[in-house]
Design a protein around this motif. Sequence first.
Motif, PDB file in Angstrom:
ATOM      1  N   THR A 108     -24.810  16.187   5.583  1.00 30.04           N
ATOM      2  CA  THR A 108     -24.101  17.455   5.759  1.00 30.04           C
ATOM      3  C   THR A 108     -24.433  17.963   7.153  1.00 30.04           C
ATOM      4  O   THR A 108     -25.601  18.143   7.494  1.00 30.04           O
ATOM      5  CB  THR A 108     -24.523  18.481   4.687  1.00 30.04           C
ATOM      6  N   VAL A 109     -23.393  18.145   7.960  1.00 31.73           N
ATOM      7  CA  VAL A 109     -23.566  18.568   9.356  1.00 31.73           C
ATOM      8  C   VAL A 109     -22.897  19.922   9.529  1.00 31.73           C
ATOM      9  O   VAL A 109     -21.682  20.051   9.334  1.00 31.73           O
ATOM     10  CB  VAL A 109     -22.932  17.551  10.331  1.00 31.73           C
ATOM     11  N   GLY A 110     -23.697  20.909   9.886  1.00 32.45           N
ATOM     12  CA  GLY A 110     -23.141  22.244  10.082  1.00 32.45           C
ATOM     13  C   GLY A 110     -22.386  22.753   8.871  1.00 32.45           C
ATOM     14  O   GLY A 110     -21.377  23.439   9.010  1.00 32.45           O
ATOM     15  N   GLY A 111     -22.852  22.373   7.678  1.00 31.91           N
ATOM     16  CA  GLY A 111     -22.227  22.829   6.441  1.00 31.91           C
ATOM     17  C   GLY A 111     -21.062  21.977   5.969  1.00 31.91           C
ATOM     18  O   GLY A 111     -20.465  22.275   4.943  1.00 31.91           O
ATOM     19  N   VAL A 112     -20.737  20.914   6.702  1.00 34.26           N
ATOM     20  CA  VAL A 112     -19.616  20.045   6.339  1.00 34.26           C
ATOM     21  C   VAL A 112     -20.160  18.717   5.808  1.00 34.26           C
ATOM     22  O   VAL A 112     -20.898  18.015   6.508  1.00 34.26           O
ATOM     23  CB  VAL A 112     -18.688  19.802   7.552  1.00 34.26           C
ATOM     24  N   ALA A 113     -19.788  18.372   4.575  1.00 38.52           N
ATOM     25  CA  ALA A 113     -20.278  17.145   3.946  1.00 38.52           C
ATOM     26  C   ALA A 113     -19.502  15.933   4.460  1.00 38.52           C
ATOM     27  O   ALA A 113     -18.279  15.975   4.584  1.00 38.52           O
ATOM     28  CB  ALA A 113     -20.134  17.256   2.431  1.00 38.52           C
ATOM     29  N   LYS A 114     -20.249  14.840   4.730  1.00 37.04           N
ATOM     30  CA  LYS A 114     -19.651  13.605   5.232  1.00 37.04           C
ATOM     31  C   LYS A 114     -20.115  12.430   4.384  1.00 37.04           C
ATOM     32  O   LYS A 114     -21.299  12.290   4.088  1.00 37.04           O
ATOM     33  CB  LYS A 114     -20.045  13.360   6.694  1.00 37.04           C
ATOM     34  N   THR A 115     -19.167  11.550   4.012  1.00 37.89           N
ATOM     35  CA  THR A 115     -19.491  10.328   3.284  1.00 37.89           C
ATOM     36  C   THR A 115     -19.748   9.215   4.292  1.00 37.89           C
ATOM     37  O   THR A 115     -19.535   9.384   5.497  1.00 37.89           O
ATOM     38  CB  THR A 115     -18.337   9.923   2.355  1.00 37.89           C
ATOM     39  N   ALA A 116     -20.151   8.046   3.801  1.00 35.19           N
ATOM     40  CA  ALA A 116     -20.382   6.906   4.694  1.00 35.19           C
ATOM     41  C   ALA A 116     -19.099   6.527   5.431  1.00 35.19           C
ATOM     42  O   ALA A 116     -19.140   6.119   6.601  1.00 35.19           O
ATOM     43  CB  ALA A 116     -20.915   5.717   3.904  1.00 35.19           C
ATOM     44  N   ALA A 117     -17.948   6.683   4.769  1.00 32.30           N
ATOM     45  CA  ALA A 117     -16.661   6.356   5.404  1.00 32.30           C
ATOM     46  C   ALA A 117     -16.342   7.293   6.564  1.00 32.30           C
ATOM     47  O   ALA A 117     -15.572   6.929   7.458  1.00 32.30           O
ATOM     48  CB  ALA A 117     -15.549   6.400   4.364  1.00 32.30           C
ATOM     49  N   ASP A 118     -16.937   8.488   6.563  1.00 37.06           N
ATOM     50  CA  ASP A 118     -16.700   9.466   7.634  1.00 37.06           C
ATOM     51  C   ASP A 118     -17.583   9.229   8.854  1.00 37.06           C
ATOM     52  O   ASP A 118     -17.410   9.899   9.881  1.00 37.06           O
ATOM     53  CB  ASP A 118     -16.966  10.891   7.132  1.00 37.06           C
ATOM     54  N   LEU A 119     -18.540   8.328   8.733  1.00 40.51           N
ATOM     55  CA  LEU A 119     -19.523   8.138   9.796  1.00 40.51           C
ATOM     56  C   LEU A 119     -19.196   6.898  10.612  1.00 40.51           C
ATOM     57  O   LEU A 119     -18.679   5.920  10.071  1.00 40.51           O
ATOM     58  CB  LEU A 119     -20.929   8.033   9.198  1.00 40.51           C
ATOM     59  N   PRO A 120     -19.483   6.853  11.923  1.00 40.52           N
ATOM     60  CA  PRO A 120     -20.140   7.952  12.647  1.00 40.52           C
ATOM     61  C   PRO A 120     -19.213   9.154  12.810  1.00 40.52           C
ATOM     62  O   PRO A 120     -18.004   9.011  12.873  1.00 40.52           O
ATOM     63  CB  PRO A 120     -20.479   7.328  13.998  1.00 40.52           C
ATOM     64  N   PHE A 121     -19.851  10.306  12.874  1.00 42.80           N
ATOM     65  CA  PHE A 121     -19.138  11.570  13.000  1.00 42.80           C
ATOM     66  C   PHE A 121     -19.569  12.236  14.304  1.00 42.80           C
ATOM     67  O   PHE A 121     -20.756  12.392  14.569  1.00 42.80           O
ATOM     68  CB  PHE A 121     -19.483  12.478  11.811  1.00 42.80           C
ATOM     69  N   PRO A 148     -33.104  22.017  12.647  1.00 42.22           N
ATOM     70  CA  PRO A 148     -31.884  22.115  13.448  1.00 42.22           C
ATOM     71  C   PRO A 148     -32.104  21.614  14.884  1.00 42.22           C
ATOM     72  O   PRO A 148     -33.211  21.683  15.404  1.00 42.22           O
ATOM     73  CB  PRO A 148     -31.567  23.604  13.429  1.00 42.22           C
ATOM     74  N   ILE A 149     -31.021  21.138  15.469  1.00 41.19           N
ATOM     75  CA  ILE A 149     -31.063  20.643  16.845  1.00 41.19           C
ATOM     76  C   ILE A 149     -30.662  21.773  17.777  1.00 41.19           C
ATOM     77  O   ILE A 149     -29.670  22.455  17.531  1.00 41.19           O
ATOM     78  CB  ILE A 149     -30.064  19.480  17.032  1.00 41.19           C
ATOM     79  N   THR A 150     -31.461  21.949  18.827  1.00 41.44           N
ATOM     80  CA  THR A 150     -31.055  22.853  19.898  1.00 41.44           C
ATOM     81  C   THR A 150     -30.410  21.994  20.974  1.00 41.44           C
ATOM     82  O   THR A 150     -31.053  21.115  21.548  1.00 41.44           O
ATOM     83  CB  THR A 150     -32.256  23.626  20.475  1.00 41.44           C
ATOM     84  N   VAL A 151     -29.141  22.227  21.218  1.00 44.29           N
ATOM     85  CA  VAL A 151     -28.362  21.362  22.099  1.00 44.29           C
ATOM     86  C   VAL A 151     -28.755  21.584  23.556  1.00 44.29           C
ATOM     87  O   VAL A 151     -28.682  22.695  24.069  1.00 44.29           O
ATOM     88  CB  VAL A 151     -26.850  21.620  21.912  1.00 44.29           C
ATOM     89  N   SER A 152     -29.212  20.492  24.199  1.00 40.97           N
ATOM     90  CA  SER A 152     -29.512  20.545  25.626  1.00 40.97           C
ATOM     91  C   SER A 152     -28.945  19.318  26.341  1.00 40.97           C
ATOM     92  O   SER A 152     -28.987  19.230  27.561  1.00 40.97           O
ATOM     93  CB  SER A 152     -31.021  20.646  25.867  1.00 40.97           C
ATOM     94  N   SER A 153     -28.442  18.356  25.553  1.00 44.95           N
ATOM     95  CA  SER A 153     -27.812  17.160  26.106  1.00 44.95           C
ATOM     96  C   SER A 153     -27.090  16.458  24.953  1.00 44.95           C
ATOM     97  O   SER A 153     -27.202  16.867  23.803  1.00 44.95           O
ATOM     98  CB  SER A 153     -28.870  16.221  26.710  1.00 44.95           C
TER      99      SER A 153
END
Length: 189
Positions: A16-29, A69-74
Amino acid sequence: VTQSGIGVDSTGTVVTVGGVAKTAADLPFTTDWLDSGATLSYTYADPVASTVTGKRYKLTTPAPTPGSPITVSSAVTVTGTYKTQYQVTFNQTGISSDANTHIVQVQSTNYDYATNPLFQDWFDANSSVSFSYYSTVSTSASTKRYKLDTVTPGTGPQSVTGPLTINGAYHTQWLVSFGVSGTIANDAV
């Protein structure tokens, strides 16, 4: 965000990324562009189910990095690494609830009478599970016991290459005693 180790037989959410669920078929996302300093949370499911009965995927250690959580810097790629596990089940036939000693030892732990299964757990694919069924099992009656006939599919250890059910088949034995009553003469032969 991606994964490794999960096959096409997986079911349900992997991450689940940012509240959105992803299955194996959705990856890479790939997420949308995020501002520097923004935060993004993710959670990998553990375990992930399979459409194959008795099979699942277990998240391995170390945990995916960077941690959520990741703090985006790159730009960053997060990978959840999974291993395949199979369910191993130990059963018995022929033994009733009057059994009062151990029936099977699995990985150095003893298991007593229970309605089947005696023991069930998940083991890593290609691992080895050691076990031994006891040759006799005593009961609450001093004149009755259970004797091991066969272990199917075979004795331990067993390699775990798929779901596995192991059964110890027993039969009942009774103690037969012979005695003498009355007086025996000294000259009895």
